[in-house]
Design an enzyme around this catalytic site. Structure first.
Site, PDB file in Angstrom:
ATOM      1  CB  THR A 154       1.925 -13.381  -2.813  1.00 33.12           C
ATOM      2  OG1 THR A 154       3.213 -13.986  -2.713  1.00 33.12           O
ATOM      3  CG2 THR A 154       1.522 -13.306  -4.276  1.00 33.12           C
ATOM      4  CG  HIS A 204      -8.812  -5.837  -0.780  1.00 34.33           C
ATOM      5  ND1 HIS A 204      -9.091  -5.365   0.475  1.00 34.33           N
ATOM      6  CD2 HIS A 204      -7.990  -6.902  -0.610  1.00 34.33           C
ATOM      7  CE1 HIS A 204      -8.476  -6.111   1.371  1.00 34.33           C
ATOM      8  NE2 HIS A 204      -7.798  -7.049   0.734  1.00 34.33           N
TER       9      HIS A 204
END
Length: 153
Positions: free
Chosen positions: A79, A87
């Site tokens: 996830t 990022h």
């Protein structure tokens, strides 16, 4: 001629790679995947699970599993939730490319079950609430693709 994969997992050996980051979500994805595999006939003893630190580390261990010759399919679960920096974009792109590349290089299916969501709520929905469980769906895809790919072995 029509080729289709069967949804019977009896006799299949499956590897699962799970990212530990966001474990409150990834553990639900893993639960869904294990449920899906077992409901379709895969024996618990034929399922191996490897936990890695996060999504970025998934492709390496998935490659090692896929190239070991022990598995009929490998499922990747993780996830990645968007934060305030770029990022997210880097991690999502590299994990997706890594898993897609493995799918083309290996002689077995490598299933992409990594959630890439904008919010925690979206991740929760896809880990067993409103939008089903993507881990379960990945398990079913792994079984189907394992059978389908064997038709050209």
């Amino acid at each position: 001629m029509v080729f289709e994969g069967h949804l019977v997992g009896t006799g299949l050996k499956v590897g699962v790679v799970v990212g530990r980051f966001n474990e409150f979500i990834t553990s639900k994805l893993l639960g869904g995947a294990l449920d899906g595999l077992k409901r379709h006939g895969v024996e618990e003893s034929d399922i191996d699970v490897a936990w890695v630190p996060g999504a970025f580390e998934i492709p390496l261990i998935a490659k090692k599993m896929a190239s070991s010759g022990k598995y009929d399919a490998v499922i990747t679960l993780g996830t990645v939730i968007r934060g305030a920096t770029t990022h997210y974009d880097y991690v999502c792109n590299e994990v997706a490319k890594g898993v897609a590349s493995l799918s083309l290089q290996m002689d077995i299916p490598v299933i992409f079950g990594v959630l890439t969501t904008e919010t925690i709520e979206q991740a929760i929905e896809r880990a067993g609430t409103k939008a089903g469980n993507k881990g379960y769906e990945s398990a079913v895809a792994a079984i189907e693709m394992a059978h389908l790919s064997k038709q050209w072995a």
